[in-house]
Design a protein around this motif. Structure first.
Motif, PDB file in Angstrom:
ATOM      1  N   GLU A 105       0.827  -1.212   0.000  1.00  0.00           N
ATOM      2  CA  GLU A 105       0.000   0.000   0.000  1.00  0.00           C
ATOM      3  C   GLU A 105       0.858   1.259   0.000  1.00  0.00           C
ATOM      4  OE1 GLU A 105      -3.341   0.364  -0.539  1.00  0.00           O
ATOM      5  OE2 GLU A 105      -3.173  -1.764  -0.996  1.00  0.00           O
ATOM      6  N   GLN A 106       1.943   1.252   0.771  1.00  0.00           N
ATOM      7  CA  GLN A 106       2.860   2.399   0.757  1.00  0.00           C
ATOM      8  C   GLN A 106       3.504   2.545  -0.616  1.00  0.00           C
ATOM      9  OE1 GLN A 106       5.736   1.982   3.894  1.00  0.00           O
ATOM     10  NE2 GLN A 106       4.316   2.729   5.469  1.00  0.00           N
ATOM     11  N   ALA A 107       3.874   1.433  -1.208  1.00  0.00           N
ATOM     12  CA  ALA A 107       4.486   1.465  -2.540  1.00  0.00           C
ATOM     13  C   ALA A 107       3.492   2.001  -3.569  1.00  0.00           C
ATOM     14  CB  ALA A 107       4.973   0.081  -2.936  1.00  0.00           C
ATOM     15  N   LYS A 108       2.258   1.533  -3.501  1.00  0.00           N
ATOM     16  CA  LYS A 108       1.231   2.010  -4.430  1.00  0.00           C
ATOM     17  C   LYS A 108       1.026   3.514  -4.267  1.00  0.00           C
ATOM     18  CE  LYS A 108      -3.183   0.989  -3.835  1.00  0.00           C
ATOM     19  NZ  LYS A 108      -4.480   0.293  -3.783  1.00  0.00           N
ATOM     20  N   ASP A 109       0.958   3.977  -3.024  1.00  0.00           N
ATOM     21  CA  ASP A 109       0.812   5.407  -2.762  1.00  0.00           C
ATOM     22  C   ASP A 109       1.988   6.192  -3.342  1.00  0.00           C
ATOM     23  OD1 ASP A 109      -0.455   7.732  -1.277  1.00  0.00           O
ATOM     24  OD2 ASP A 109       1.545   7.714  -0.371  1.00  0.00           O
ATOM     25  N   PHE A 110       3.206   5.698  -3.156  1.00  0.00           N
ATOM     26  CA  PHE A 110       4.398   6.368  -3.691  1.00  0.00           C
ATOM     27  C   PHE A 110       4.311   6.516  -5.204  1.00  0.00           C
ATOM     28  CE2 PHE A 110       8.563   6.198  -5.694  1.00  0.00           C
ATOM     29  CZ  PHE A 110       9.223   7.252  -5.072  1.00  0.00           C
ATOM     30  N   TRP A 111       4.072   5.407  -5.895  1.00  0.00           N
ATOM     31  CA  TRP A 111       4.085   5.446  -7.359  1.00  0.00           C
ATOM     32  C   TRP A 111       2.910   6.240  -7.934  1.00  0.00           C
ATOM     33  CZ3 TRP A 111       8.292   4.676  -9.927  1.00  0.00           C
ATOM     34  CH2 TRP A 111       9.297   3.920  -9.345  1.00  0.00           C
ATOM     35  N   LEU A 112       1.756   6.164  -7.299  1.00  0.00           N
ATOM     36  CA  LEU A 112       0.591   6.886  -7.816  1.00  0.00           C
ATOM     37  C   LEU A 112       0.619   8.365  -7.447  1.00  0.00           C
ATOM     38  CD1 LEU A 112      -2.319   4.342  -7.176  1.00  0.00           C
ATOM     39  CD2 LEU A 112      -0.866   4.594  -9.206  1.00  0.00           C
ATOM     40  N   ASN A 113       0.883   8.694  -6.204  1.00  0.00           N
ATOM     41  CA  ASN A 113       0.716  10.061  -5.718  1.00  0.00           C
ATOM     42  C   ASN A 113       1.980  10.906  -5.722  1.00  0.00           C
ATOM     43  OD1 ASN A 113      -2.091   9.748  -5.215  1.00  0.00           O
ATOM     44  ND2 ASN A 113      -1.546   8.524  -3.431  1.00  0.00           N
ATOM     45  N   LYS A 114       3.141  10.289  -5.743  1.00  0.00           N
ATOM     46  CA  LYS A 114       4.379  11.066  -5.767  1.00  0.00           C
ATOM     47  C   LYS A 114       5.030  11.070  -7.136  1.00  0.00           C
ATOM     48  CE  LYS A 114       5.339  11.015  -0.910  1.00  0.00           C
ATOM     49  NZ  LYS A 114       6.357  10.963   0.121  1.00  0.00           N
ATOM     50  N   VAL A 115       4.977   9.946  -7.820  1.00  0.00           N
ATOM     51  CA  VAL A 115       5.615   9.857  -9.136  1.00  0.00           C
ATOM     52  C   VAL A 115       4.618  10.149 -10.252  1.00  0.00           C
ATOM     53  CG1 VAL A 115       6.933   8.345 -10.684  1.00  0.00           C
ATOM     54  CG2 VAL A 115       7.375   8.288  -8.237  1.00  0.00           C
ATOM     55  N   GLY A 116       3.324   9.967  -9.990  1.00  0.00           N
ATOM     56  CA  GLY A 116       2.314  10.291 -10.992  1.00  0.00           C
ATOM     57  C   GLY A 116       1.920   9.144 -11.899  1.00  0.00           C
ATOM     58  N   PHE A 117       2.254   7.903 -11.530  1.00  0.00           N
ATOM     59  CA  PHE A 117       1.830   6.747 -12.311  1.00  0.00           C
ATOM     60  C   PHE A 117       0.336   6.512 -12.123  1.00  0.00           C
ATOM     61  CE2 PHE A 117       5.805   3.920 -13.098  1.00  0.00           C
ATOM     62  CZ  PHE A 117       6.491   5.010 -13.596  1.00  0.00           C
ATOM     63  N   VAL A 118      -0.211   5.599 -12.913  1.00  0.00           N
ATOM     64  CA  VAL A 118      -1.616   5.197 -12.793  1.00  0.00           C
ATOM     65  C   VAL A 118      -1.662   3.736 -12.374  1.00  0.00           C
ATOM     66  CG1 VAL A 118      -2.423   6.865 -14.510  1.00  0.00           C
ATOM     67  CG2 VAL A 118      -1.831   4.551 -15.236  1.00  0.00           C
ATOM     68  N   LEU A 119      -2.752   3.362 -11.716  1.00  0.00           N
ATOM     69  CA  LEU A 119      -2.978   1.979 -11.335  1.00  0.00           C
ATOM     70  C   LEU A 119      -3.491   1.236 -12.565  1.00  0.00           C
ATOM     71  CD1 LEU A 119      -3.051  -0.110  -9.020  1.00  0.00           C
ATOM     72  CD2 LEU A 119      -5.437   0.572  -8.645  1.00  0.00           C
ATOM     73  N   LYS A 120      -2.746   0.234 -13.006  1.00  0.00           N
ATOM     74  CA  LYS A 120      -3.114  -0.509 -14.206  1.00  0.00           C
ATOM     75  C   LYS A 120      -3.916  -1.769 -13.877  1.00  0.00           C
ATOM     76  CE  LYS A 120      -1.246   0.001 -17.860  1.00  0.00           C
ATOM     77  NZ  LYS A 120      -1.508   0.575 -19.146  1.00  0.00           N
TER      78      LYS A 120
END
Length: 125
Positions: free
Chosen positions: A16-31
């Motif tokens: 969950e922390q990793a998902k938050d990092f990639w989505l909210n800090k790096v700007g990726f999307v959940l695929k």
């Protein structure tokens, strides 16, 4: 033969922390996200909806139980067309970044995720 890189697995301490990092800090999307048991999910993130290649955010502890020798530091190089903007955006989002490196072959910088894994972002012109 091989014509694309499909998925790159990144072993993380907390999905969950990793998902938050990639989505909210790096700007990726959940695929893609799907439960794999009571305490683990298959989570894929990517730079955009259209991008084929994804990162799989996989539980490090689960992989250490399945195959201890498989868990290693990821070696991933990401690409951007605007390194200055990406650098400033990551800094604003609280991502730990190193200084920009301007080399004859391109400009780049390294950054760390929530678990301290280091990645490189390079500008493609």
């Amino acid at each position: 033969m091989i014509n694309k890189i499909g998925k790159v697995t990144v072993y993380v301490n907390d999905q969950e922390q990793a998902k938050d990092f990639w989505l909210n800090k790096v700007g990726f999307v959940l695929k893609f996200e799907q439960a794999m048991g009571p305490n683990m999910s298959w989570i894929e993130v990517g730079p955009s909806e259209d991008e084929f290649t994804t990162l799989v955010l996989y539980s490090k502890s689960a992989m250490e139980r399945q195959n201890p020798s498989a868990v290693s530091h990821p070696s991933i190089l990401f690409s951007t067309t605007d390194i200055e903007s990406a650098y400033e955006k990551m800094k604003q989002n609280g991502v730990e970044v190193d200084e920009l490196q301007r080399m004859p072959f391109g400009t780049m910088f390294t950054f760390k995720d929530q678990d301290g894994n280091t990645y490189l972002l390079r500008e493609d012109k």
